[in-house]
Design a protein around this motif. Structure first.
Motif, PDB file in Angstrom:
ATOM      1  N   SER A  32       0.857  -1.179   0.000  1.00 15.48           N
ATOM      2  CA  SER A  32       0.000   0.000   0.000  1.00 15.48           C
ATOM      3  C   SER A  32       0.895   1.231   0.000  1.00 15.48           C
ATOM      4  O   SER A  32       2.000   1.206   0.542  1.00 15.48           O
ATOM      5  N   TYR A  36       2.007  11.275   3.515  1.00 15.36           N
ATOM      6  CA  TYR A  36       1.770  11.942   4.782  1.00 15.36           C
ATOM      7  C   TYR A  36       2.293  13.373   4.674  1.00 15.36           C
ATOM      8  O   TYR A  36       3.238  13.654   3.925  1.00 15.36           O
ATOM      9  N   LEU A  44       2.666  14.314  12.078  1.00 12.18           N
ATOM     10  CA  LEU A  44       2.380  13.712  10.786  1.00 12.18           C
ATOM     11  C   LEU A  44       0.903  13.392  10.659  1.00 12.18           C
ATOM     12  O   LEU A  44       0.289  12.864  11.585  1.00 12.18           O
ATOM     13  N   LEU A  46      -2.068  11.763   7.702  1.00 10.19           N
ATOM     14  CA  LEU A  46      -2.269  11.147   6.401  1.00 10.19           C
ATOM     15  C   LEU A  46      -2.903  12.145   5.446  1.00 10.19           C
ATOM     16  O   LEU A  46      -3.876  12.813   5.777  1.00 10.19           O
ATOM     17  N   LYS A  49      -4.027   7.907   0.299  1.00  8.63           N
ATOM     18  CA  LYS A  49      -3.437   6.572   0.178  1.00  8.63           C
ATOM     19  C   LYS A  49      -4.045   5.826  -1.002  1.00  8.63           C
ATOM     20  O   LYS A  49      -5.116   6.195  -1.503  1.00  8.63           O
ATOM     21  N   PHE A  89       5.814  13.464   2.956  1.00 15.41           N
ATOM     22  CA  PHE A  89       6.503  12.179   3.026  1.00 15.41           C
ATOM     23  C   PHE A  89       5.723  11.133   2.250  1.00 15.41           C
ATOM     24  O   PHE A  89       4.529  10.923   2.491  1.00 15.41           O
ATOM     25  N   SER A  93       3.632   0.529   2.812  1.00 19.10           N
ATOM     26  CA  SER A  93       3.394  -0.485   3.834  1.00 19.10           C
ATOM     27  C   SER A  93       3.453  -1.837   3.144  1.00 19.10           C
ATOM     28  O   SER A  93       2.575  -2.156   2.326  1.00 19.10           O
ATOM     29  N   PRO A  94       4.496  -2.619   3.442  1.00 16.42           N
ATOM     30  CA  PRO A  94       4.635  -3.920   2.768  1.00 16.42           C
ATOM     31  C   PRO A  94       3.463  -4.835   3.086  1.00 16.42           C
ATOM     32  O   PRO A  94       2.887  -4.789   4.176  1.00 16.42           O
ATOM     33  N   GLY A  99       1.437  -3.745   8.911  1.00 14.15           N
ATOM     34  CA  GLY A  99       1.079  -2.355   8.672  1.00 14.15           C
ATOM     35  C   GLY A  99       2.192  -1.357   8.881  1.00 14.15           C
ATOM     36  O   GLY A  99       1.963  -0.146   8.779  1.00 14.15           O
ATOM     37  N   LEU A 101       5.173   1.215   8.334  1.00 15.89           N
ATOM     38  CA  LEU A 101       5.413   2.143   7.245  1.00 15.89           C
ATOM     39  C   LEU A 101       6.907   2.330   7.014  1.00 15.89           C
ATOM     40  O   LEU A 101       7.680   2.436   7.967  1.00 15.89           O
ATOM     41  N   PHE A 103       9.230   5.054   5.097  1.00 18.73           N
ATOM     42  CA  PHE A 103       9.108   6.415   4.603  1.00 18.73           C
ATOM     43  C   PHE A 103      10.262   6.802   3.689  1.00 18.73           C
ATOM     44  O   PHE A 103      11.396   6.336   3.855  1.00 18.73           O
TER      45      PHE A 103
ATOM     46  N   ARG B  31      -3.258  -1.737  17.414  1.00 19.61           N
ATOM     47  CA  ARG B  31      -1.865  -1.727  16.966  1.00 19.61           C
ATOM     48  C   ARG B  31      -1.201  -0.430  17.380  1.00 19.61           C
ATOM     49  O   ARG B  31      -1.796   0.649  17.288  1.00 19.61           O
ATOM     50  N   TYR B  33       2.733   1.589  17.104  1.00 23.37           N
ATOM     51  CA  TYR B  33       4.023   1.603  16.414  1.00 23.37           C
ATOM     52  C   TYR B  33       4.925   2.664  17.029  1.00 23.37           C
ATOM     53  O   TYR B  33       4.461   3.733  17.424  1.00 23.37           O
ATOM     54  N   TYR B  35       8.435   4.886  15.936  1.00 24.76           N
ATOM     55  CA  TYR B  35       9.345   5.289  14.868  1.00 24.76           C
ATOM     56  C   TYR B  35      10.353   6.279  15.443  1.00 24.76           C
ATOM     57  O   TYR B  35      10.095   6.951  16.454  1.00 24.76           O
ATOM     58  N   PRO B  43      10.640   9.287   9.039  1.00 24.65           N
ATOM     59  CA  PRO B  43      10.612   8.380  10.188  1.00 24.65           C
ATOM     60  C   PRO B  43      11.098   6.980   9.805  1.00 24.65           C
ATOM     61  O   PRO B  43      10.842   6.511   8.702  1.00 24.65           O
ATOM     62  N   GLN B 100      -5.119  -2.502   5.737  1.00 25.49           N
ATOM     63  CA  GLN B 100      -4.095  -1.450   5.731  1.00 25.49           C
ATOM     64  C   GLN B 100      -4.710  -0.176   6.288  1.00 25.49           C
ATOM     65  O   GLN B 100      -4.903   0.807   5.573  1.00 25.49           O
ATOM     66  N   GLN B 103      -2.536   4.896   9.985  1.00 35.87           N
ATOM     67  CA  GLN B 103      -1.853   5.122  11.248  1.00 35.87           C
ATOM     68  C   GLN B 103      -1.997   6.589  11.624  1.00 35.87           C
ATOM     69  O   GLN B 103      -1.779   7.472  10.805  1.00 35.87           O
ATOM     70  N   PHE B 105      -0.607   9.511  14.066  1.00 35.20           N
ATOM     71  CA  PHE B 105       0.637   9.790  14.762  1.00 35.20           C
ATOM     72  C   PHE B 105       0.438  10.758  15.924  1.00 35.20           C
ATOM     73  O   PHE B 105      -0.383  11.687  15.856  1.00 35.20           O
TER      74      PHE B 105
END
Lengths: 113, 114
Positions: A32, A36, A44, A46, A49, A89, A93-94, A99, A101, A103, B31, B33, B35, B43, B100, B103, B105
């Protein structure tokens, strides 16, 4: 490994100019893709996407199309405003990796009145 | 405001000291995360949790770094024996685990190691 490469900044434009920020990626399979944005003094957030090839993400006049054949996700806007000044940015996301990221290094945009 | 929060926002410490940062995610997100972002860079992924389980750690996360999420809600990131190279912005993000998902932040904790 997976990676993202963005055009270097800073990019300086006059208000109402056309914007393109190039982004290319290296990844296995179909990640995906995200843009950002980080406004001055803010976190940051979004912008848009796309989750599969040929999808177009759009928001606030910005657009980006997921191009599998060129492994690209370039950000465009037809007419920038001073308020668009920020750091942008590109990220991927592989697939099936929780999930996380990855960057690019960011591109600073400055729009002058 | 029910966004992601991080504390402290700024931390200055001397080399060799231990520091701990806290992240409170959006309440319904399972979830979380971490960074790290250095000046002029994007990040870099450090680690992530699904509920209380730590499912992946980057090789960037040396053995001086440890993260926990004991009850599947807030998380802490501890750096032991800090080094000047640890100076960075530490970002936390949260999301749901459905596909997906976006996220969200937090504002980050800026660490300066003297």
């Amino acid at each position: 490994g997976d990676s993202v490469t963005q055009m270097e900044g800073p990019v300086t434009l006059s208000e109402e100019a056309f914007l393109t920020i190039n982004c290319t990626y290296t990844a296995t399979g179909y990640p995906s893709l995200f843009w950002y944005v980080q406004y001055p003094g803010e976190g940051l957030q979004l912008l848009l996407k796309a989750t599969k090839a040929d999808d177009k993400g759009s928001n606030k006049g910005f657009e980006a199309t997921y191009r599998k054949e060129t492994t690209s996700f370039h950000l465009e806007k037809g007419s920038v405003q001073v308020s668009d000044s920020a750091v942008y940015f590109c990220a991927l996301s592989p697939l099936n990796q929780g999930g996380k990221l990855i960057f690019g290094q960011g591109t600073e945009l400055s729009v002058k009145p | 405001d029910t966004g992601v929060s991080q504390n402290p926002r700024h931390k200055i410490t001397k080399r060799g000291q231990n520091v701990t940062f806290r992240c409170d995610p959006i309440s319904e997100h399972n979830r979380l995360y971490w960074y790290r972002q250095t000046l002029g860079q994007g990040p870099e992924f450090l680690t992530y949790f699904q509920n209380e389980a730590q499912l992946e750690k980057s090789r960037l996360l040396s053995d001086r770094f440890s993260a926990e999420r004991p009850k599947g809600s807030f998380s802490t990131l501890e750096i032991q024996r800090t080094e000047q190279g640890d100076s960075a912005m530490y970002l936390c993000a949260s999301s749901s685990s459905a596909g997906q998902e976006t996220q969200y932040f937090g504002p980050g904790t800026r660490l300066l190691v003297l």
